[in-house]
Motif scaffolding. Structure first.
Motif, PDB file in Angstrom:
ATOM      1  N   LEU A   1     -28.927  23.742 -65.679  1.00 18.11           N
ATOM      2  CA  LEU A   1     -29.778  22.550 -65.149  1.00 18.11           C
ATOM      3  C   LEU A   1     -31.206  23.370 -65.192  1.00 18.11           C
ATOM      4  N   ARG A   2     -31.694  24.484 -65.190  1.00 18.41           N
ATOM      5  CA  ARG A   2     -32.752  25.252 -65.415  1.00 18.41           C
ATOM      6  C   ARG A   2     -33.285  25.076 -66.885  1.00 18.41           C
ATOM      7  N   THR A   3     -32.104  25.328 -67.770  1.00 20.03           N
ATOM      8  CA  THR A   3     -32.565  25.069 -69.098  1.00 20.03           C
ATOM      9  C   THR A   3     -32.761  23.565 -69.372  1.00 20.03           C
ATOM     10  N   ALA A   4     -32.184  22.803 -68.812  1.00 21.45           N
ATOM     11  CA  ALA A   4     -32.300  21.344 -69.287  1.00 21.45           C
ATOM     12  C   ALA A   4     -33.827  20.962 -68.867  1.00 21.45           C
ATOM     13  N   GLU A   5     -33.953  21.329 -67.533  1.00 21.73           N
ATOM     14  CA  GLU A   5     -35.516  20.797 -67.162  1.00 21.73           C
ATOM     15  C   GLU A   5     -36.445  21.679 -67.720  1.00 21.73           C
ATOM     16  N   THR A   6     -36.112  22.745 -68.327  1.00 19.41           N
ATOM     17  CA  THR A   6     -37.424  23.221 -68.928  1.00 19.41           C
ATOM     18  C   THR A   6     -37.497  22.656 -70.277  1.00 19.41           C
ATOM     19  N   LEU A   7     -36.253  22.194 -71.055  1.00 19.61           N
ATOM     20  CA  LEU A   7     -36.632  21.429 -72.281  1.00 19.61           C
ATOM     21  C   LEU A   7     -37.209  20.176 -72.045  1.00 19.61           C
ATOM     22  N   LEU A   8     -36.909  19.597 -70.847  1.00 22.57           N
ATOM     23  CA  LEU A   8     -37.359  18.088 -70.651  1.00 22.57           C
ATOM     24  C   LEU A   8     -38.877  18.259 -70.313  1.00 22.57           C
ATOM     25  N   ARG A   9     -39.334  19.481 -69.860  1.00 20.75           N
ATOM     26  CA  ARG A   9     -40.854  19.694 -69.411  1.00 20.75           C
ATOM     27  C   ARG A   9     -41.520  20.056 -70.804  1.00 20.75           C
ATOM     28  N   LEU A  10     -40.962  20.574 -72.079  1.00 17.69           N
ATOM     29  CA  LEU A  10     -41.334  20.846 -73.109  1.00 17.69           C
ATOM     30  C   LEU A  10     -41.652  19.895 -73.839  1.00 17.69           C
ATOM     31  N   LEU A  11     -40.656  18.585 -73.930  1.00 10.11           N
ATOM     32  CA  LEU A  11     -40.781  17.607 -74.600  1.00 10.11           C
ATOM     33  C   LEU A  11     -42.141  16.977 -74.503  1.00 10.11           C
ATOM     34  N   PRO A  12     -42.634  16.454 -73.247  1.00 12.17           N
ATOM     35  CA  PRO A  12     -43.698  15.846 -73.325  1.00 12.17           C
ATOM     36  C   PRO A  12     -44.964  16.621 -73.600  1.00 12.17           C
ATOM     37  N   MET A  13     -44.910  17.943 -73.592  1.00 10.00           N
ATOM     38  CA  MET A  13     -45.928  18.916 -74.338  1.00 10.00           C
ATOM     39  C   MET A  13     -46.016  18.747 -75.762  1.00 10.00           C
ATOM     40  N   ALA A  14     -44.833  18.645 -76.236  1.00 12.91           N
ATOM     41  CA  ALA A  14     -45.237  18.102 -78.020  1.00 12.91           C
ATOM     42  C   ALA A  14     -45.414  16.959 -78.131  1.00 12.91           C
ATOM     43  N   LEU A  15     -45.058  15.869 -77.339  1.00  9.29           N
ATOM     44  CA  LEU A  15     -45.716  14.525 -77.614  1.00  9.29           C
ATOM     45  C   LEU A  15     -47.020  14.532 -77.227  1.00  9.29           C
ATOM     46  N   CYS A  16     -47.500  15.117 -76.351  1.00 10.91           N
ATOM     47  CA  CYS A  16     -48.851  14.966 -75.810  1.00 10.91           C
ATOM     48  C   CYS A  16     -49.682  15.660 -77.057  1.00 10.91           C
ATOM     49  N   VAL A  17     -49.328  16.569 -77.511  1.00  9.56           N
ATOM     50  CA  VAL A  17     -50.191  17.255 -78.789  1.00  9.56           C
ATOM     51  C   VAL A  17     -50.043  16.553 -79.935  1.00  9.56           C
ATOM     52  N   GLY A  18     -48.790  15.719 -80.167  1.00  8.81           N
ATOM     53  CA  GLY A  18     -48.915  14.866 -81.352  1.00  8.81           C
ATOM     54  C   GLY A  18     -50.015  13.741 -81.093  1.00  8.81           C
ATOM     55  N   ALA A  19     -49.907  13.137 -80.033  1.00  6.35           N
ATOM     56  CA  ALA A  19     -50.909  11.827 -79.741  1.00  6.35           C
ATOM     57  C   ALA A  19     -52.312  12.474 -79.814  1.00  6.35           C
ATOM     58  N   LEU A  20     -52.540  13.432 -79.244  1.00  4.59           N
ATOM     59  CA  LEU A  20     -53.934  14.212 -79.278  1.00  4.59           C
ATOM     60  C   LEU A  20     -54.319  14.437 -80.538  1.00  4.59           C
ATOM     61  N   VAL A  21     -53.459  14.918 -81.736  1.00  3.61           N
ATOM     62  CA  VAL A  21     -54.080  15.354 -82.726  1.00  3.61           C
ATOM     63  C   VAL A  21     -54.269  13.860 -83.568  1.00  3.61           C
ATOM     64  N   VAL A  22     -53.354  12.993 -83.264  1.00  6.88           N
ATOM     65  CA  VAL A  22     -53.562  11.723 -83.949  1.00  6.88           C
ATOM     66  C   VAL A  22     -54.660  11.034 -83.611  1.00  6.88           C
TER      67      VAL A  22
END
Length: 207
Positions: free
Chosen positions: A34-55
């Motif tokens: 569960l901890r691993t799944a939540e960690t990955l779920l919290r890293l996903l929006p980080m990558a998306l935010c960086v993508g939206a920001l760079v664009v």
């Protein structure tokens, strides 16, 4: 019977040998997953935010007839960039905290609940106001003499649309995280306890 007696004489019970240990191991394994799944779920929006920001940061266009335009000319797009930057930083920090094997306390649950809720509304506001600007850029508004801009600055509008679309995926991720943190917080509260006519404790729920 002789083995059971020997165990009892040594000061322990047969139930202390292996059943409890198996349960503990299973619980630890489940918590790790569960901890691993939540960690990955919290890293996903980080990558998306960086993508939206760079664009959006790279979103500018120059024409010979109408000059140039950049995301910095519009307050809504500047807010979108700042909101995505803040959410990316929070997502990284929260993922690091979640990845650490620490016991879940009430104060930690409250902190995640409040911050997840706050960041959800921050990024939602950024996506909403930016969507309105993109809509006006494509359709215009005759009542306020706002002319269409995307016929002239097509590349600028396409990049802005892509950044806003990515931001809405971030909003969905934060909505899921808010549900998780809400469940984790409120599941720590016990139901109110009452007694029936026989003196037996029962959970009491008020409608």
């Amino acid at each position: 019977m002789e083995k059971v007696g020997a165990v009892a004489a040594a000061g322990s019970s047969p139930m202390d040998t292996f059943p409890a240990r198996d349960g503990e191991v299973a619980g630890e394994g489940g918590n790790t997953c569960l901890r691993t799944a939540e960690t990955l779920l919290r890293l996903l929006p980080m990558a998306l935010c960086v993508g939206a920001l760079v664009v959006m940061l790279k979103n500018s266009q120059t024409t010979t007839d109408f000059g140039s335009i950049s995301y910095s000319n519009l307050g809504a797009f500047r807010y979108l960039v700042h909101a995505n930057g803040i959410c990316a930083g929070y997502s990284l920090l929260s993922a690091i905290v979640v990845a650490m094997p620490r016991p879940s306390t009430m104060s930690r649950a409250w902190t995640f609940f409040l911050l997840d809720q706050l960041l959800t509304y921050v990024i939602l506001a950024a996506g909403a106001v930016s969507t309105e600007v993109v809509f006006l850029a494509y359709k215009g508004d005759q009542a306020t003499t706002w002319s269409e801009a995307c016929d002239t600055f097509g590349g600028f509008c396409r990049k802005a649309t892509a950044s806003v679309a990515i931001t809405f995926v971030v909003i969905l991720c934060y909505a899921v995280l808010s549900l998780i943190s809400s469940y984790r917080l409120f599941s720590k509260y016990d139901a109110p306890v009452g007694h029936n006519s026989k003196g037996i404790e029962i959970a009491v729920f008020h409608g």
